[in-house]
Design a protein around this motif. Sequence first.
Motif, short mmCIF file in Angstrom:
data_model
loop_
_atom_site.label_atom_id
_atom_site.label_comp_id
_atom_site.label_asym_id
_atom_site.label_seq_id
_atom_site.Cartn_x
_atom_site.Cartn_y
_atom_site.Cartn_z
N GLN A 184 3.68 6.85 4.20
CA GLN A 184 3.28 6.90 5.61
C GLN A 184 2.85 8.31 5.98
O GLN A 184 1.86 8.50 6.68
CB GLN A 184 4.44 6.44 6.48
CG GLN A 184 4.00 6.17 7.91
CD GLN A 184 5.15 5.73 8.79
OE1 GLN A 184 6.32 5.84 8.40
NE2 GLN A 184 4.84 5.26 9.97
N ASN A 223 -2.08 2.93 4.57
CA ASN A 223 -1.94 1.86 5.56
C ASN A 223 -0.76 0.95 5.24
O ASN A 223 -0.24 0.94 4.13
CB ASN A 223 -3.24 1.06 5.70
CG ASN A 223 -3.50 0.18 4.49
OD1 ASN A 223 -2.62 -0.57 4.04
ND2 ASN A 223 -4.69 0.29 3.95
N ARG A 224 -0.37 0.19 6.24
CA ARG A 224 0.89 -0.53 6.19
C ARG A 224 0.99 -1.51 5.01
O ARG A 224 1.98 -1.54 4.29
CB ARG A 224 1.07 -1.29 7.52
CG ARG A 224 2.45 -1.80 7.70
CD ARG A 224 2.62 -2.54 9.00
NE ARG A 224 3.82 -3.36 8.87
CZ ARG A 224 5.04 -2.85 8.86
NH1 ARG A 224 5.22 -1.57 9.02
NH2 ARG A 224 6.09 -3.63 8.70
N THR A 225 -0.09 -2.26 4.80
CA THR A 225 -0.08 -3.26 3.73
C THR A 225 0.15 -2.59 2.37
O THR A 225 0.98 -3.03 1.58
CB THR A 225 -1.42 -4.01 3.70
OG1 THR A 225 -1.88 -4.16 5.04
CG2 THR A 225 -1.28 -5.35 3.05
N ASP A 226 -0.61 -1.51 2.13
CA ASP A 226 -0.48 -0.81 0.85
C ASP A 226 0.90 -0.19 0.71
O ASP A 226 1.48 -0.18 -0.38
CB ASP A 226 -1.54 0.29 0.74
CG ASP A 226 -2.93 -0.30 0.57
OD1 ASP A 226 -3.01 -1.54 0.43
OD2 ASP A 226 -3.91 0.46 0.60
N ARG A 227 1.38 0.35 1.83
CA ARG A 227 2.72 0.96 1.81
C ARG A 227 3.76 -0.02 1.33
O ARG A 227 4.54 0.26 0.42
CB ARG A 227 3.12 1.40 3.23
CG ARG A 227 2.56 2.70 3.65
CD ARG A 227 3.36 3.35 4.75
NE ARG A 227 3.79 2.55 5.86
CZ ARG A 227 3.21 2.55 7.07
NH1 ARG A 227 2.13 3.26 7.26
NH2 ARG A 227 3.71 1.83 8.04
N VAL A 228 3.75 -1.19 1.96
CA VAL A 228 4.77 -2.20 1.63
C VAL A 228 4.64 -2.60 0.17
O VAL A 228 5.63 -2.67 -0.57
CB VAL A 228 4.62 -3.42 2.57
CG1 VAL A 228 5.53 -4.55 2.11
CG2 VAL A 228 4.93 -3.01 4.00
N ALA A 229 3.39 -2.81 -0.28
CA ALA A 229 3.17 -3.25 -1.66
C ALA A 229 3.63 -2.18 -2.65
O ALA A 229 4.32 -2.47 -3.64
CB ALA A 229 1.69 -3.58 -1.87
#
Lengths: 577, 370
Positions: free
Chosen positions: B115, B120-126
């Motif tokens: 972060q 971005n959020r999607t990539d972060r979570v993955a």
Amino acid sequence: MRTRPLRPTPHSVTGFPSTVPEPQRPPRRAFGTWLLAAPVLALLIWTVVYPNVAVIIGSFDNGLENWRAFAVSPADREALITTLVISVGSVIAATAIGIPLAFLLSRFEFRGRRILSAIATLPAALPPLVGVVAFLFLYGESGVVTRTVQEVLGLEQAPWSLTGAWAIIFVHAYTMYVFVFLFVSAGLERFDTTLDEAASGLGATRGTRLWRITLPLLTPSIAGAMLLVFMNSLGSFSAPFIFGGGLRVLSTQIVASKTSGAMGMAYVETTVLAVSAVLALALFRWFETRRTYAMSGKGRATRVVVRSRIARYLSFPLALLFVAVLILPHAMVILISFARDGTWTTQILPPAYTLDNFRRLATESQLWTPIRNSVSMAMLSTLANVIICFVAAYLIVLRRFRGRRLLEILVALPWAIPATAIAIGLASTFTVNDPLTARVLLVGTFWILPLAYFIRGIPLVVTATEGSLKQMDPSLEDAARGLGASWWLTMWRVILPAARPGLVAGAMLAAVTAVGEFVASVVLYTHANRPISIEILAQLRDLAFGAAAGYSVLLILLTLGITLAARWGESRLIANG
Amino acid sequence: MERVPTPHPPSPTPQTRLSLQNLSRRFGASAAVDDLTLEIASGELLALIGASGSGKTTTLRMVAGYEAPDAGAVLLDGKNITSLPPARRDFGMVFQHYALFPHMSVGENVAFGLQARGVNRTDRVARAAQALNNVGLGGAAGRPVQSLSGGEQQRVALARALVIEPKVLLLDEPLSNLDPTLRRATREELRATLQRLGVTALFVTHDQDDAFAVADRVALIQRGRLLQVGTPEELHDRPASRAVAEFIGHSTLVKARLDNSDGREARGDRVTITIADREREYAASAPGYTRSPDVFAVLRPEGLALAAPDAASAWPGVVTGRRFAAGLVVYHVRLSDAVEVQLYSTDRGVAEGERVGVSVTREPVAVVDV
């Protein structure tokens, strides 16, 4: 003004038991425990719960009539809204000063830091009414600062008037930012600095770290302090009473209703005030249980040396200026106490000085009475606090019995209920000798004020004593009994010494609060037992500023004396083993 | 203490990733780190070991950027990064107490560095999920960090440091908070994970077992100075100085004489050890420079064995202590008033006070300067 303790309780800022698991208590002799607990519980129910319940019942004296009158009264609606606005405003103002100051003093090294640190908590040492009086002398229409600004700018009229909501918030900000400052400083001290380093190593900028790591982790401290400011503002009486102008707030409305004999209305207003306070507390409790983190790890807090050239040159004068603002009220009260009454009219500073104010206090028995009253009543209430609260803390920390939870709530209740509400409860309950309803006649006698002071002191002494007892290994008591010591010997040689630091500190706070008490006193005093604070008010009404300031100085000295005596007593006890 | 030249002079090669050049840091009058020079190759796992207070954590903090050196430089891929703030070094760090953010979930902790980098959020979570998978904690993303055991916390800290694909991974005593059994398992796992991902890592520990288990090379520092850097075997078998011999493993130093020494090519030379007037001669291993023929021979338990008291090649002695340790018996044998050695034996039948012989079974014998 300051009507509540400024000290965070050891396990939770609300004074109610926290959810942190406590060490296992062994089950104990139930009968002996009850023999001890029953009188304490009975006393607390009688003095703390009963009067407040009486107020609530009293508000329904004419069915819903009083409540209907309250609902349609524009004055009461204004009072409720103003109280809330002032409380929120005070929270914002106190937070805006307290948080940056705490960060500045614990995270940065600059010239003037030491003196600023030493002085930062000074406003809390001002007795409630005295602080307001000092502000009047400084920033009131004919105050020293006001007149100086007027003179320098060549204005026809005073540049501001110290009345209304802004004035009250101003005074609150001065006296209550200390809560925020202390809580946040303590939070920063516990703060695990490797968390900040970890975030910076992961690429977070200074702003991200502050916003995502430091502030979220300080939330419990900040929220606790905000609650304290909110509750204090909600029950604040001195500032609205002195500078309110035409402004109505709940606490002053209550006293006004009572004075005009509209007791039914006073009960409704008291109920509304008390319920608001308890609601705020409950809301906070809910919030607190949702976010509590155990901070582990050793914080290696280092202060950043301020290197910027401009900041370095400015820091010292700015720190001194702030120190001056903080000291000014104390200095002003001392100065005015030497002013000759009647000579100070339109000058910036009083023109003539004298020792008369103090000489009269020492020679005229009439003037000495309030001092004797305050000291004796504070001694009585504190003595009762020490005995009852020690037993209560012992029961809460070291005993397990049905009713322990009730006891915990009872001792915290006087903390949650504003002083005005407590006073109204006492004033409406202890008016007749009637054994059937468990009422005795105390109102109008000497004893009503010590009782009020005792009630206000309960949470202070119990929480402080609990803090000490919790540090004691609970098996010590069993060990003493196992060695053949009687219950009395165990209490005297094991439990009491363990409780002593907290007991002394709590008793000191209770005594300081009692000796300067104003809010409950103004509802309950009689001419014969009038305390110092009431006499200050009377002198102010006579425009005898010098005499009022003289009393204020004496009150400050008494506060200081109690603090020093407590420290001296504790150090002697330690020295004697 | 005289400066001992680094036995294996660092030779900057194309694959050098991190280079510490003459780093020094003083706290008041005492030097925490004193003229420390060290090279770490790309993909290498280097352990920095030393007693507590030896300056290893200060060194790590200077590399990470939390501490500024008084002198010297830190180079990353040949670029001087000494004054770069930690946030811009792209290093991952695992702290001794893990420093997990207590107000964030496991997944949020791991994703924090992403972060901060604007992922971005999607990539972060993955990527956080992938990183947790890598340390065997797949599916733990939603858990609060407080609910984790010590070993799990350590792995989350590792995942958080690795997910940002750091140029160098720094680990500060990452195993010291684990109980002994978990600790042994975790160090194998740590080495496997780091090797699989090809991470360049600098690993600080006071525990030589941890260091030997995890690292490719080990650097030993004492009082802020580098004593020796090399593979675990090199440090153990060919200590460069008396201090290294005393720190690594268990050793008894015995006065000895290096024969035919020309001072430089000591390997292959002979060393004569005299205990209680009995001379024995062995092949010697003396890396680096020896100033004089008078040296210490390093007798290690693994290189000694019990023998008959009157055996020709052995020194006679008396057993002064014995202790059972996982299948072996550790014997303490006094050979003279000044010399007492330790050795391991599968023979459990020797009692305290018994007369035995002790023979050297492993050559060459390491020697160090007096």
